[in-house]
Design a protein around this motif. Structure first.
Motif, PDB file in Angstrom:
ATOM      1  N   VAL A 132      46.396  42.667  29.639  1.00 52.23           N
ATOM      2  CA  VAL A 132      47.135  43.923  29.734  1.00 52.23           C
ATOM      3  C   VAL A 132      48.177  44.004  28.620  1.00 52.23           C
ATOM      4  O   VAL A 132      48.322  45.036  27.935  1.00 52.23           O
ATOM      5  CB  VAL A 132      47.800  44.061  31.119  1.00 52.23           C
ATOM      6  CG1 VAL A 132      48.707  45.290  31.162  1.00 52.23           C
ATOM      7  CG2 VAL A 132      46.735  44.138  32.208  1.00 52.23           C
ATOM      8  N   ASP A 157      35.529  43.895  26.164  1.00 53.17           N
ATOM      9  CA  ASP A 157      35.074  44.880  25.193  1.00 53.17           C
ATOM     10  C   ASP A 157      33.801  44.361  24.515  1.00 53.17           C
ATOM     11  O   ASP A 157      33.571  43.143  24.435  1.00 53.17           O
ATOM     12  CB  ASP A 157      36.148  45.099  24.116  1.00 53.17           C
ATOM     13  CG  ASP A 157      37.475  45.521  24.712  1.00 53.17           C
ATOM     14  OD1 ASP A 157      37.500  46.520  25.448  1.00 53.17           O
ATOM     15  OD2 ASP A 157      38.491  44.823  24.450  1.00 53.17           O
ATOM     16  N   TRP A 170      47.188  44.412  38.404  1.00 58.70           N
ATOM     17  CA  TRP A 170      46.304  44.544  37.244  1.00 58.70           C
ATOM     18  C   TRP A 170      45.850  45.982  37.058  1.00 58.70           C
ATOM     19  O   TRP A 170      45.509  46.675  38.021  1.00 58.70           O
ATOM     20  CB  TRP A 170      45.081  43.648  37.436  1.00 58.70           C
ATOM     21  CG  TRP A 170      44.104  43.744  36.295  1.00 58.70           C
ATOM     22  CD1 TRP A 170      44.210  43.145  35.083  1.00 58.70           C
ATOM     23  CD2 TRP A 170      42.878  44.477  36.281  1.00 58.70           C
ATOM     24  NE1 TRP A 170      43.133  43.454  34.301  1.00 58.70           N
ATOM     25  CE2 TRP A 170      42.282  44.277  35.009  1.00 58.70           C
ATOM     26  CE3 TRP A 170      42.222  45.295  37.212  1.00 58.70           C
ATOM     27  CZ2 TRP A 170      41.074  44.835  34.651  1.00 58.70           C
ATOM     28  CZ3 TRP A 170      41.011  45.854  36.859  1.00 58.70           C
ATOM     29  CH2 TRP A 170      40.442  45.636  35.586  1.00 58.70           C
ATOM     30  N   THR A 171      45.818  46.412  35.792  1.00 56.95           N
ATOM     31  CA  THR A 171      45.236  47.710  35.444  1.00 56.95           C
ATOM     32  C   THR A 171      44.437  47.534  34.158  1.00 56.95           C
ATOM     33  O   THR A 171      44.832  46.764  33.272  1.00 56.95           O
ATOM     34  CB  THR A 171      46.330  48.775  35.206  1.00 56.95           C
ATOM     35  OG1 THR A 171      47.246  48.303  34.213  1.00 56.95           O
ATOM     36  CG2 THR A 171      47.059  49.080  36.496  1.00 56.95           C
ATOM     37  N   ARG A 172      43.340  48.218  34.040  1.00 56.43           N
ATOM     38  CA  ARG A 172      42.500  48.105  32.838  1.00 56.43           C
ATOM     39  C   ARG A 172      42.908  49.181  31.854  1.00 56.43           C
ATOM     40  O   ARG A 172      42.899  50.347  32.199  1.00 56.43           O
ATOM     41  CB  ARG A 172      41.014  48.259  33.227  1.00 56.43           C
ATOM     42  CG  ARG A 172      40.049  48.249  32.031  1.00 56.43           C
ATOM     43  CD  ARG A 172      40.023  46.872  31.378  1.00 56.43           C
ATOM     44  NE  ARG A 172      38.888  46.728  30.484  1.00 56.43           N
ATOM     45  CZ  ARG A 172      38.927  46.966  29.153  1.00 56.43           C
ATOM     46  NH1 ARG A 172      40.051  47.371  28.590  1.00 56.43           N
ATOM     47  NH2 ARG A 172      37.871  46.792  28.406  1.00 56.43           N
ATOM     48  N   TRP A 228      39.094  39.791  42.258  1.00 57.61           N
ATOM     49  CA  TRP A 228      38.466  40.328  41.058  1.00 57.61           C
ATOM     50  C   TRP A 228      37.019  40.758  41.256  1.00 57.61           C
ATOM     51  O   TRP A 228      36.580  41.723  40.638  1.00 57.61           O
ATOM     52  CB  TRP A 228      38.516  39.283  39.936  1.00 57.61           C
ATOM     53  CG  TRP A 228      39.891  38.785  39.641  1.00 57.61           C
ATOM     54  CD1 TRP A 228      40.391  37.544  39.859  1.00 57.61           C
ATOM     55  CD2 TRP A 228      40.969  39.529  39.060  1.00 57.61           C
ATOM     56  NE1 TRP A 228      41.691  37.438  39.472  1.00 57.61           N
ATOM     57  CE2 TRP A 228      42.082  38.655  38.961  1.00 57.61           C
ATOM     58  CE3 TRP A 228      41.104  40.845  38.611  1.00 57.61           C
ATOM     59  CZ2 TRP A 228      43.300  39.052  38.437  1.00 57.61           C
ATOM     60  CZ3 TRP A 228      42.322  41.240  38.080  1.00 57.61           C
ATOM     61  CH2 TRP A 228      43.409  40.359  38.000  1.00 57.61           C
ATOM     62  N   PHE A 259      34.022  44.181  33.278  1.00 57.58           N
ATOM     63  CA  PHE A 259      35.067  45.152  33.595  1.00 57.58           C
ATOM     64  C   PHE A 259      36.379  44.861  32.874  1.00 57.58           C
ATOM     65  O   PHE A 259      37.262  45.715  32.794  1.00 57.58           O
ATOM     66  CB  PHE A 259      35.307  45.211  35.108  1.00 57.58           C
ATOM     67  CG  PHE A 259      35.854  43.940  35.700  1.00 57.58           C
ATOM     68  CD1 PHE A 259      37.216  43.680  35.728  1.00 57.58           C
ATOM     69  CD2 PHE A 259      35.000  42.972  36.230  1.00 57.58           C
ATOM     70  CE1 PHE A 259      37.722  42.510  36.277  1.00 57.58           C
ATOM     71  CE2 PHE A 259      35.493  41.801  36.778  1.00 57.58           C
ATOM     72  CZ  PHE A 259      36.856  41.563  36.807  1.00 57.58           C
ATOM     73  N   ALA A 260      36.526  43.651  32.348  1.00 56.59           N
ATOM     74  CA  ALA A 260      37.750  43.277  31.642  1.00 56.59           C
ATOM     75  C   ALA A 260      37.495  43.010  30.171  1.00 56.59           C
ATOM     76  O   ALA A 260      38.398  42.521  29.470  1.00 56.59           O
ATOM     77  CB  ALA A 260      38.366  42.040  32.292  1.00 56.59           C
ATOM     78  N   MET A 299      44.426  37.571  33.000  1.00 55.71           N
ATOM     79  CA  MET A 299      44.284  39.020  33.152  1.00 55.71           C
ATOM     80  C   MET A 299      45.585  39.743  32.818  1.00 55.71           C
ATOM     81  O   MET A 299      45.573  40.836  32.237  1.00 55.71           O
ATOM     82  CB  MET A 299      43.837  39.339  34.585  1.00 55.71           C
ATOM     83  CG  MET A 299      42.495  38.695  34.963  1.00 55.71           C
ATOM     84  SD  MET A 299      41.129  39.257  33.945  1.00 55.71           S
ATOM     85  CE  MET A 299      40.649  40.727  34.851  1.00 55.71           C
ATOM     86  N   ARG A 337      46.596  44.234  24.986  1.00 62.69           N
ATOM     87  CA  ARG A 337      45.964  45.548  24.734  1.00 62.69           C
ATOM     88  C   ARG A 337      47.028  46.625  24.519  1.00 62.69           C
ATOM     89  O   ARG A 337      46.803  47.597  23.794  1.00 62.69           O
ATOM     90  CB  ARG A 337      45.040  45.902  25.888  1.00 62.69           C
ATOM     91  CG  ARG A 337      43.716  45.121  25.841  1.00 62.69           C
ATOM     92  CD  ARG A 337      42.701  45.658  26.826  1.00 62.69           C
ATOM     93  NE  ARG A 337      41.394  45.059  26.583  1.00 62.69           N
ATOM     94  CZ  ARG A 337      40.738  44.278  27.432  1.00 62.69           C
ATOM     95  NH1 ARG A 337      41.278  43.998  28.609  1.00 62.69           N
ATOM     96  NH2 ARG A 337      39.567  43.771  27.124  1.00 62.69           N
TER      97      ARG A 337
END
Length: 789
Positions: free
Chosen positions: A637, A614, A787-789, A592, A611-612, A633, A640
């Motif tokens: 995903v 808001d 993982w993807t943001r 990470w 980065f993860a 994490m 969201r």
């Protein structure tokens, strides 16, 4: 080697003097030199202590001093039956160590003796066990069983040192001590010092006989030969004077040690070095009151603690004590000079070692200047660099192994670093160290054995007790070590770790004790990936137990990825006067943080992952531990996707101590808890260990009621890796359920959405269980999640 009559007379006088001083400490508050017959008013109001083992301790101390004077070689003396502290203190007084370190309170005169007598086992005085306030001690003597292992650890990389370890025959019945005999498989005579074990067979524990006390000489001889030692028996019931026997035994043992080391250091491959062990039979309570009122005292368990214990009120008891002290004829052994100092007679003085060689003055036992800082590996070269995308999978323990490999290389000439691994170096993914060193092994090495040499710096034996004890001895004599073990079985050494922490903590206020390298415990093979071994291998208890201890002594580091693991490994070895716990998984996990980010997080031990996250979050999700962070994490995903307009903050916690989350710097700013976790939003906290651990750590935080703590709930079996999280409610699906509930509570989502999300997640859990029961493995989308943001 013949012992002279003069030496024997000197030894007898020396032991008379120390036996007198040991007895005086237990009983007397005044008239401590017994210049007149005792009165009831001379006796302490509370009589505490252990007399029975004291004469044997004194007898061995005198004989150790004789070897020091004779050979001008450094010795330390570890007393396994540490509750015989009056004897230890008597010797420290006579050799001058107490007056050296405490010249104002314990001068070398009658005032000094009054001090140790009045304060022994008294409130705010001196403990009844060996302790850090006493010069030369490297072991808290309160719990039995650790002395021999600590002695073996102390002589590692100290080639001139001999550690004489007095092992009580009661103590020898403990598991740690029983395993400690196997260290002769590990310690090379070519590059290390030697341990001279002396088993004190006085026959009795507190209320009954010992196993060894009821064994014949032949049985004892066979047992220790089978363990790989050369036993030398000394017996007070034999025809020959016990003093003559003991000096001959000590001379023989010294000669054997010298021969083994000399041959090894000349290049001979000494396989199975047969170190000497002295088996010393003397009566429990030797030289004390033989019997009283028809009860046998000397040579019986009745002498274990305070005998004739009503001296303050009972004339018979007082008379027995008076005759007992008089039997030592202490007044014949000293004079007082014009300055009021005690001058012991020439015979006793002949057994007092030079100041720098006295057991209580050994510089190795005090830290400070003997501690050589490690040269650290370059983290820039070891870390996953910026070219590695966030979420790329890697191995924390492999990186730790590479750090240790480079540290061994950089500190090769210093010889101040070792791994003490209960047979788990490969299993815990530290095998990179074998590119630079090997496992130490002194018994036969077969051609097919891997990574084994006589002088390897990795010590492996399947005894957590032995290896943790050796790590203790190694670190408190100024060197650096690591104890990597399966998390589930670290609890085996929980009490040993506690004793280590007590020693370090009690040392803090002692002016002559200086900072020591940290004791570093690495927990891997973590419960989340003990799915194949099952429930027996799923246990984070050690972490929770240690987080009850003093926050200045204990830090728990739970890095979220490999770069964080490197940063915390470097920090752990730079720490002083600590016991550090590093918790890191050995399986492949997402990475990470960049090295720079990992260093930034380590300053506070708590960080919002921008980065993860808001801005202006509706809810906070927190993770502490690498596997649970992955689940956090993954849950981000999912939620969201389901609630794209909800704002979420992710907080990573990588450091814990008994006073809360984060580092000391973080705790010095209490307002930071609100800044990190917000003042009013719900928090779902996913933790590697037991939830109650975190609940206790945040109990005083005013916002703690907003927290929903997830963690190991003692649910486990042989299953799949993901199902371990499912069974304990730490999976991504459970986290989504909890976040949805918090959002519903806060009015961010309505009941319909809350029910829909909860139903969806529960169905996914049902589907997962059905899948693994049918296929035996987790679904591909779980096993290979990215993982993807």
């Amino acid at each position: 080697m013949t012992t002279t009559t003069h030496e024997i007379n000197a030894l007898k006088k020396y032991v008379r003097a120390t036996n007198f001083l040991a007895t005086s400490q237990i009983y007397l508050k005044q008239n401590v030199l017994h210049k007149r017959p005792l009165a009831h008013s001379d006796i302490k109001p509370r009589l505490l202590g252990h007399w029975g083992t004291c004469p044997g301790i004194n007898f061995v101390y005198a004989n150790v001093n004789r070897l020091i004077v004779k050979h001008n070689r450094p010795f330390i003396y570890l007393v396994g039956p540490g509750h015989g502290f009056p004897a230890v203190q008597a010797n420290l007084f006579i050799e001058g160590s107490l007056s050296h370190f405490y010249p104002e309170t314990i001068p070398y005169n009658e005032t000094g003796i009054e001090d140790i007598c009045k304060k022994f086992s008294a409130a705010y005085g001196y403990p009844s066990h060996a302790n850090p306030e006493a010069p030369g001690q490297i072991l808290e003597g309160g719990e039995l069983g650790y002395s021999l292992a600590v002695g073996w650890g102390a002589v590692l990389d100290n080639p001139d040192l001999i550690a004489t370890v007095l092992v009580g025959d009661g103590e020898s019945e403990t598991g740690p001590l029983a395993a400690s005999w196997y260290a002769n498989r590990l310690v090379s005579p070519a590059t290390n010092g030697a341990v001279l074990p002396i088993v004190h067979i006085n026959g009795y524990k507190i209320s009954g006989p010992t196993r060894m006390g009821r064994m014949s000489h032949e049985e004892l001889d066979l047992e220790f030969r089978g363990l790989g030692y050369h036993p030398i028996i000394v017996d007070s019931e034999a025809e020959e004077d016990i003093y003559v026997q003991m000096t001959a035994a000590m001379d023989t043992a010294y000669s054997m040690i010298n021969d083994i080391q000399t041959r090894a250091r000349k290049g001979e491959d000494v396989v199975k070095p047969r170190w000497p062990v002295i088996l010393m039979r003397t009566a429990k309570g030797w030289t004390g009151v033989s019997e009283y009122n028809g009860t046998k005292l000397e040579g019986n368990c009745e002498s274990h603690q305070v005998i004739v214990n009503k001296c303050a009120t009972d004339k018979g008891h007082l008379s027995a004590l008076d005759n007992w002290l008089a039997s030592y004829q202490f007044q014949e052994l000293y004079q007082i000079n014009a300055q009021g100092e005690l001058i012991f007679d020439a015979d006793i003085s002949s057994l007092i070692p030079p100041k720098h060689l006295a057991c209580g003055r050994q510089h190795l036992t005090y830290g400070g200047e003997v501690v050589r800082a490690l040269s650290n590996p370059d983290l820039e070269k070891l870390s996953y660099g910026p070219e590695v995308p966030r979420g790329h999978r890697g191995y924390s323990m492999l990186k730790m192994g590479q750090w240790m490999r480079d540290a061994f290389k950089l500190n090769r000439d210093q010889r101040n670093l070792r791994i003490f691994s209960p047979d788990e170096t490969y299993s815990n993914q530290l095998q990179a160290v074998f590119e630079e060193t090997d496992r130490a092994w002194q018994w036969p090495i077969e051609s097919w054995d891997e990574d084994m040499t006589r002088d390897g710096r990795v010590l492996e034996l399947l005894s957590e007790n032995l290896l943790f004890g050796m790590l203790h001895g190694y670190t408190v004599t100024g060197r650096h070590g690591m104890f990597p073990t399966y998390e589930s079985f670290s609890q085996v050494v929980s009490s040993m770790a506690d004793q280590y922490c007590k020693f370090v903590y009690a040392s803090q206020g002692v002016h002559f004790r200086k900072p020591l390298p940290a004791c570093n415990v690495v927990l891997s093979s973590l419960l989340e990936r003990q799915d194949h071994n099952g429930y027996s291998h799923q246990n984070p208890s050690f972490l929770g137990a240690m987080l009850e201890k003093h926050p200045k002594i204990i830090s728990a580091y739970l890095p979220a990825d490999a770069n964080s693991t490197l940063v915390y490994t470097e920090r752990a070895f730079a720490d002083r006067d600590k016991l550090n716990i590093l918790v890191a998984g050995k399986k492949e996990l997402p990475q990470w943080l960049s090295l720079e980010e990992a260093r930034k997080q380590a300053k506070d031990g708590v960080m919002v992952w921008d980065f993860a996250s808001d801005e202006n979050p509706d809810i906070v999700l927190a993770g502490c531990g690498d596997y649970v962070t992955q689940e956090c994490m993954a849950s981000l995903v999912i939620i969201r996707e389901l609630l794209p307009r909800v704002r979420i903050r992710f907080v990573s916690v990588t450091e814990l101590s008994s006073d809360g989350l984060g580092s000391r710097k973080f705790k010095e700013k209490p307002w930071m808890m609100d800044e990190i976790f917000t003042q009013d939003k719900g928090v779902v906290f996913n933790y590697h260990g037991y939830p109650n651990t975190i609940k206790k750590l945040i109990f005083d935080y005013k916002g703690s009621r907003r927290f929903r703590i997830k963690g190991y709930e003692e649910e486990g079996s042989t299953t799949t890796p993901f199902d371990m999280g499912v069974r304990n409610g730490t999976s991504r699906y459970h986290l989504v359920i909890d976040m949805a509930y918090k959002l519903f509570q806060q009015g961010v989502i309505d009941e319909t959405k809350h029910v829909s999300i909860t139903t969806d997640m529960l169905q996914r859990l049902v589907d997962h269980r059905n899948y693994i029961k049918a296929n035996g493995v987790d679904p591909v989308e779980i096993e290979n999640w990215v993982w993807t943001r």
